[in-house]
Write an enzyme that holds these catalytic residues in place. Sequence first.
Site, PDB file in Angstrom:
ATOM      1  N   ARG A 152       4.980  10.884  -2.860  1.00 17.98           N
ATOM      2  CA  ARG A 152       4.640  10.761  -1.446  1.00 17.98           C
ATOM      3  C   ARG A 152       5.854  11.050  -0.550  1.00 17.98           C
ATOM      4  NH1 ARG A 152       4.688   4.723   1.185  1.00 17.98           N
ATOM      5  NH2 ARG A 152       3.819   5.309   3.185  1.00 17.98           N
ATOM      6  N   PRO A 181       0.794  -1.232   0.000  1.00 20.76           N
ATOM      7  CA  PRO A 181       0.000   0.000   0.000  1.00 20.76           C
ATOM      8  C   PRO A 181       0.823   1.278   0.000  1.00 20.76           C
ATOM      9  CG  PRO A 181      -0.172  -1.139   2.120  1.00 20.76           C
ATOM     10  CD  PRO A 181       0.488  -2.089   1.160  1.00 20.76           C
ATOM     11  N   ASN A 182       0.355   2.208  -0.798  1.00 24.41           N
ATOM     12  CA  ASN A 182       0.895   3.573  -0.922  1.00 24.41           C
ATOM     13  C   ASN A 182       2.219   3.647  -1.685  1.00 24.41           C
ATOM     14  OD1 ASN A 182      -1.229   4.859   0.636  1.00 24.41           O
ATOM     15  ND2 ASN A 182      -0.364   3.780   2.375  1.00 24.41           N
ATOM     16  N   ALA A 188       2.894  -0.567   5.110  1.00 23.03           N
ATOM     17  CA  ALA A 188       2.380  -0.615   6.489  1.00 23.03           C
ATOM     18  C   ALA A 188       1.847  -1.998   6.875  1.00 23.03           C
ATOM     19  CB  ALA A 188       1.299   0.435   6.661  1.00 23.03           C
ATOM     20  N   TYR A 195      11.021   9.039   1.266  1.00 21.50           N
ATOM     21  CA  TYR A 195      11.045   7.979   0.249  1.00 21.50           C
ATOM     22  C   TYR A 195      11.719   8.381  -1.068  1.00 21.50           C
ATOM     23  CZ  TYR A 195       7.749   5.907   3.529  1.00 21.50           C
ATOM     24  OH  TYR A 195       7.166   5.400   4.665  1.00 21.50           O
ATOM     25  N   ASN A 225       8.119  -5.312  -0.403  1.00 27.54           N
ATOM     26  CA  ASN A 225       7.923  -4.192   0.498  1.00 27.54           C
ATOM     27  C   ASN A 225       6.428  -4.129   0.755  1.00 27.54           C
ATOM     28  OD1 ASN A 225       7.718  -1.814   1.889  1.00 27.54           O
ATOM     29  ND2 ASN A 225       8.983  -0.614   0.474  1.00 27.54           N
ATOM     30  N   HIS A 253      12.598  -2.441   2.906  1.00 28.36           N
ATOM     31  CA  HIS A 253      12.035  -1.124   3.182  1.00 28.36           C
ATOM     32  C   HIS A 253      12.971  -0.062   2.636  1.00 28.36           C
ATOM     33  CE1 HIS A 253       9.013  -2.920   5.690  1.00 28.36           C
ATOM     34  NE2 HIS A 253       9.973  -3.645   6.243  1.00 28.36           N
ATOM     35  N   GLU A 305      12.168  -9.320   2.830  1.00 31.56           N
ATOM     36  CA  GLU A 305      11.423  -8.110   3.213  1.00 31.56           C
ATOM     37  C   GLU A 305      12.325  -6.902   3.004  1.00 31.56           C
ATOM     38  OE1 GLU A 305       9.652  -8.188   7.212  1.00 31.56           O
ATOM     39  OE2 GLU A 305      10.147  -6.061   7.407  1.00 31.56           O
ATOM     40  N   ARG A 362      12.528   5.224  12.881  1.00 36.13           N
ATOM     41  CA  ARG A 362      11.247   5.933  12.790  1.00 36.13           C
ATOM     42  C   ARG A 362      10.341   5.585  13.984  1.00 36.13           C
ATOM     43  NH1 ARG A 362       8.945   5.294   6.931  1.00 36.13           N
ATOM     44  NH2 ARG A 362       7.676   7.033   7.671  1.00 36.13           N
TER      45      ARG A 362
HETATM   46  C1  DQA Z   1       8.066   1.340   4.215  1.00 39.62           C
HETATM   47  C2  DQA Z   1       8.059   1.591   5.723  1.00 39.62           C
HETATM   48  C3  DQA Z   1       6.669   1.362   6.292  1.00 39.62           C
HETATM   49  O1  DQA Z   1       6.669   1.591   7.693  1.00 39.62           O
HETATM   50  C4  DQA Z   1       5.677   2.312   5.653  1.00 39.62           C
HETATM   51  O2  DQA Z   1       4.381   2.056   6.129  1.00 39.62           O
HETATM   52  C5  DQA Z   1       5.723   2.271   4.163  1.00 39.62           C
HETATM   53  C6  DQA Z   1       7.019   2.178   3.500  1.00 39.62           C
HETATM   54  C7  DQA Z   1       9.432   1.677   3.584  1.00 39.62           C
HETATM   55  O3  DQA Z   1       9.675   1.222   2.470  1.00 39.62           O
HETATM   56  O4  DQA Z   1      10.246   2.376   4.188  1.00 39.62           O
HETATM   57  O5  DQA Z   1       4.706   2.387   3.489  1.00 39.62           O
HETATM   58  O6  DQA Z   1       7.806  -0.029   3.992  1.00 39.62           O
END
Ligand code: DQA
Length: 137
Positions: free
Chosen positions: A17, A9-10, A74, A22, A71, A97, A95, A104
């Site tokens: 964003r 998501p996102n 959230a 990011y 990735n 990020h 995994e 954070r």
């Molecule tokens: C993320 C870190 C997550 O906590 C966050 O919700 C994201 C992006 C990252 O790539 O740093 O959407 O996965």
Amino acid sequence: MKIQIINGPNLNLLGIREKSIYGDKGFESFLEELRAKYPAVEMEYFQSNTEGEIINKLHEVGFSYDGVIMNAGAYTHTSIAIADAIAGINTPVIEVHISNVYAREEFRHTSRMAKNCKGVITGFGLQSYRLALESFL
Ligand code: DQA
């Protein structure tokens, strides 16, 4: 070698964003660079904002692909269902990020899925995906 990249998501909003966290590059242009750098790797890309679609994709590729780079955004911190899907497939999942989740908010310090993954790469910007790919190679 067949690798599936999954963004949750996102992450469709990368480049737009929260740029200070990011970065300002969209994922599609990064992916083009990655494909050019590793021409021998078959790289599929899937993004979804929906938990069930991510699970369906894991089931679809999880018995035939060589690796998944994921990735989960959230969902990383909340989704037992995605963690169970990773445990249920044969293909190893890394995994990743973009940000360093440990630098954070505290709720980002927990990953539901990390224990079912081959490893975790966090905090190297988009290079986190490349490092994950290197580890499969
Ligand atoms: C993320 C870190 C997550 O906590 C966050 O919700 C994201 C992006 C990252 O790539 O740093 O959407 O996965």
